[in-house]
Design an enzyme around this catalytic site. Structure first.
Site, PDB file in Angstrom:
ATOM      1  N   GLU A  56       0.609  -1.402  -0.095  1.00 30.56           N
ATOM      2  CA  GLU A  56       0.123  -0.030  -0.069  1.00 30.56           C
ATOM      3  C   GLU A  56       0.904   1.026  -0.028  1.00 30.56           C
ATOM      4  O   GLU A  56       0.491   2.337  -0.860  1.00 30.56           O
ATOM      5  CB  GLU A  56      -0.862  -0.089   1.232  1.00 30.56           C
ATOM      6  CG  GLU A  56      -1.929  -0.964   1.143  1.00 30.56           C
ATOM      7  CD  GLU A  56      -1.596  -2.374   2.209  1.00 30.56           C
ATOM      8  OE1 GLU A  56      -2.390  -3.134   2.669  1.00 30.56           O
ATOM      9  OE2 GLU A  56      -0.344  -2.803   2.190  1.00 30.56           O
ATOM     10  N   CYS A  88      -2.357  -3.127   7.127  1.00 30.17           N
ATOM     11  CA  CYS A  88      -1.643  -3.376   8.723  1.00 30.17           C
ATOM     12  C   CYS A  88      -2.122  -1.858   9.366  1.00 30.17           C
ATOM     13  O   CYS A  88      -2.555  -1.057   8.700  1.00 30.17           O
ATOM     14  CB  CYS A  88      -0.317  -3.771   8.534  1.00 30.17           C
ATOM     15  SG  CYS A  88       0.645  -2.214   7.907  1.00 30.17           S
TER      16      CYS A  88
END
Length: 226
Positions: A56, A88
């Protein structure tokens, strides 16, 4: 909420890229992100024992390299058939700080779901130097009314908006239309204060909205070319 067509496209790109991974243990997750112009940027993670970046975060860098400033949607998928995976904690904090209105694809029991990043990180630390430009979404049918100045306010539930610069994005617009402008004022209101017909339509848009919901009346204006 269920992904719209453009949001599903981001999910599909991430999952397709993930199918090409698996041979190299340093690259095990793929991510894709869509900017306000409808461009999709993709990337993979760089695993390292000292904390290499997640897919990401690499995707945010790829998008920035391409000149993207505001991002609408992001999705990540794991290699070896793991499919869509949620971000996360570190990625959630970065996304909230840098793109506070981004929608994140997460796996659900019946398929992908789209979650506002703030829903994935409630009661979070707020980074005071984060960019302040915000995104407010509209259905594409309101584009002409907003552009012409006929529509200058909107009622929102369970959303966070702030007075200041904003980009108005029209979801589902075939040309990914968006307008620069600003949110000029925010007022509190309730369902009982609204026209009954309007309130009924609002309930259709927010099916989970309770009868005693606290609503926001958001006033805005489009930036006019000089």
């Amino acid at each position: 909420m269920q992904p719209l067509e453009a949001e599903q496209q981001v999910i599909d790109v991430a999952e397709e890229l993930a199918t090409t991974l698996g041979e190299n243990p340093n690259h095990t997750v793929a991510a894709a992100v869509m900017d306000i112009d409808g461009r999709v940027h993709k990337a993979v993670n760089v695993y390292h024992f000292n904390g290499g970046p997640c897919a990401e975060l690499v995707a945010l860098g790829v998008a920035a390299t391409a000149g993207a400033t505001q991002l609408l949607t992001i999705a990540a998928a794991g290699d070896r058939g793991r499919g869509l995976i949620p971000p996360c904690g570190r990625c959630r904090q970065v996304l909230l700080d840098q793109h506070p209105d981004i929608l994140v694809a997460v796996p659900g029991e019946e398929g992908p779901l789209m979650r506002p990043i703030r829903k994935l990180l409630p009661d979070t630390y707020f980074f005071p130097d984060a960019p302040t430009g915000r995104v407010m979404r509209f259905n594409r049918r309101y584009y002409e009314a907003v552009l012409s100045g006929q529509k200058t306010s909107t009622i929102r539930w369970d959303e966070t908006h702030h007075v200041g610069a904003a980009t108005f994005v029209f979801e589902g617009h075939p040309e990914f239309a968006h307008l620069d402008g600003s949110i000029t004022a925010i007022e509190s209101t309730t369902l009982s204060e609204l026209d009954p017909e309007y309130a009924a339509g609002l309930r259709g848009h927010y099916p989970a909205m309770p009868a005693d919901a606290e609503l926001l009346r958001v006033h805005f204006q489009v930036q006019r070319a000089e």
